[in-house]
Design an enzyme around this catalytic site. Structure first.
Site, PDB file in Angstrom:
ATOM      1  N   GLY A  26     -70.982  14.625 -40.158  1.00  0.00           N
ATOM      2  CA  GLY A  26     -71.871  13.524 -40.522  1.00  0.00           C
ATOM      3  C   GLY A  26     -71.706  13.093 -41.967  1.00  0.00           C
ATOM      4  N   SER A  27     -72.489  12.100 -42.348  1.00  0.00           N
ATOM      5  CA  SER A  27     -72.316  11.462 -43.653  1.00  0.00           C
ATOM      6  C   SER A  27     -72.694  12.369 -44.820  1.00  0.00           C
ATOM      7  CB  SER A  27     -73.135  10.172 -43.710  1.00  0.00           C
ATOM      8  OG  SER A  27     -74.500  10.421 -43.423  1.00  0.00           O
ATOM      9  N   ASP A  81     -74.722  21.980 -42.666  1.00  0.00           N
ATOM     10  CA  ASP A  81     -74.701  20.813 -41.799  1.00  0.00           C
ATOM     11  C   ASP A  81     -75.859  19.887 -42.148  1.00  0.00           C
ATOM     12  OD1 ASP A  81     -73.832  19.165 -39.777  1.00  0.00           O
ATOM     13  OD2 ASP A  81     -74.028  20.658 -38.179  1.00  0.00           O
ATOM     14  N   GLY A  95     -77.562  15.536 -33.827  1.00  0.00           N
ATOM     15  CA  GLY A  95     -76.747  14.911 -32.792  1.00  0.00           C
ATOM     16  C   GLY A  95     -76.552  13.430 -32.968  1.00  0.00           C
ATOM     17  N   GLY A  96     -77.044  12.885 -34.100  1.00  0.00           N
ATOM     18  CA  GLY A  96     -76.830  11.472 -34.368  1.00  0.00           C
ATOM     19  C   GLY A  96     -75.353  11.127 -34.477  1.00  0.00           C
ATOM     20  N   GLY A  97     -74.558  12.126 -34.858  1.00  0.00           N
ATOM     21  CA  GLY A  97     -73.111  11.942 -34.948  1.00  0.00           C
ATOM     22  C   GLY A  97     -72.373  12.389 -33.707  1.00  0.00           C
ATOM     23  N   GLU A 103     -71.918  21.800 -32.992  1.00  0.00           N
ATOM     24  CA  GLU A 103     -72.802  22.194 -34.092  1.00  0.00           C
ATOM     25  C   GLU A 103     -73.703  23.357 -33.700  1.00  0.00           C
ATOM     26  OE1 GLU A 103     -73.211  17.886 -36.420  1.00  0.00           O
ATOM     27  OE2 GLU A 103     -74.684  18.446 -34.900  1.00  0.00           O
ATOM     28  N   LYS A 121     -85.488  12.404 -44.149  1.00  0.00           N
ATOM     29  CA  LYS A 121     -85.341  13.170 -42.907  1.00  0.00           C
ATOM     30  C   LYS A 121     -86.460  14.201 -42.704  1.00  0.00           C
ATOM     31  CE  LYS A 121     -81.502  10.983 -42.302  1.00  0.00           C
ATOM     32  NZ  LYS A 121     -80.174  11.575 -42.364  1.00  0.00           N
TER      33      LYS A 121
END
Length: 225
Positions: A26-27, A81, A95-97, A103, A121
């Site tokens: 992820g970002s 993460d 799980g957005g990615g 993971e 978040k």
């Protein structure tokens, strides 16, 4: 100030020579991997990375970080993460990615798990972020219908207007738009018992350390269990 970059660099400081490190996806995790790559190159840091997605593996390899799969290591010393939501009990939605399965596998075999997020978040109750449910394609429409009947407001994750998103394992993702999850444990148990559900994005009792990027700086919180 880039809050994601700030916490990514901060989290990388937990990694010491000789460690096996779970590399998140992820970002926000991107910046952590970048920092580890810098340390490998400039400080001769010696680590093994266990990526949680094909994208993270590719990034690590480009930076010169040696990588192995979860099955090629005995255990993981620390996994770093991102997360899409973290509630007051330190449970999360991830799980957005679309990497939730890898993971969760890597986190399960880790001695220590760190989540790195910006302050947006952190929430009181999970659910505003849609809950990803990874499903095998065979029977996915039946599961979709079941979720609809339960009032879970399901949508298929799409790659394009006409094509469904496919995970690294070749599965589909159904996002549940729940708004609020009053009992994450009960919902996790329910989803775990459904045939065709491979994994879901409820990460419960997994994280030990959360690093939150705030405009005032990085705040490190130790989860209370």
């Amino acid at each position: 100030m880039n809050l994601k970059k700030m916490v990514g660099i901060q989290a990388a400081s937990y990694v010491k020579d000789g460690m096996t490190v779970g590399l998140g996806t992820g970002s926000t995790a991107y910046y952590m991997i970048e920092e580890l790559g810098r340390r490998v190159k400039e400080e001769n840091l010696s680590i093994v990375g266990v990526p949680t997605s094909f994208a993270s593996r590719e990034q690590a390899q480009e930076l010169g970080i040696p990588v192995k799969t979860i099955d090629e290591v005995q255990k993981v010393d620390v996994t770093i993460d991102g997360a899409d939501e973290i509630d007051k009990n330190f449970n999360g939605i991830k799980g957005g990615g679309a990497a939730l399965l890898f993971e969760k596998v890597v986190a399960t075999y880790s001695d220590h798990t760190i989540w790195i997020v910006d302050e947006s978040k952190m929430v009181q109750t999970l659910g505003k972020f849609p809950l990803p449910v990874e499903v095998v394609p065979y029977g996915e429409e039946q599961l979709f219908r079941l979720f609809k009947e339960k009032g879970y407001n399901p949508t298929f994750r799409m790659a394009t207007e006409t094509e469904k998103k496919v995970t690294d394992c070749g599965h589909s993702i159904i996002d549940l738009h729940l708004e609020t999850i009053e009992n994450p444990e009960a919902l996790a148990t329910e989803l775990d018992q459904l045939v065709g559900v491979v994994e879901h994005g409820l990460f419960l009792n997994i994280v030990e350390t959360v690093i939150v990027g705030r405009t005032t700086g990085a705040e490190t919180i130790e989860a209370i269990r």
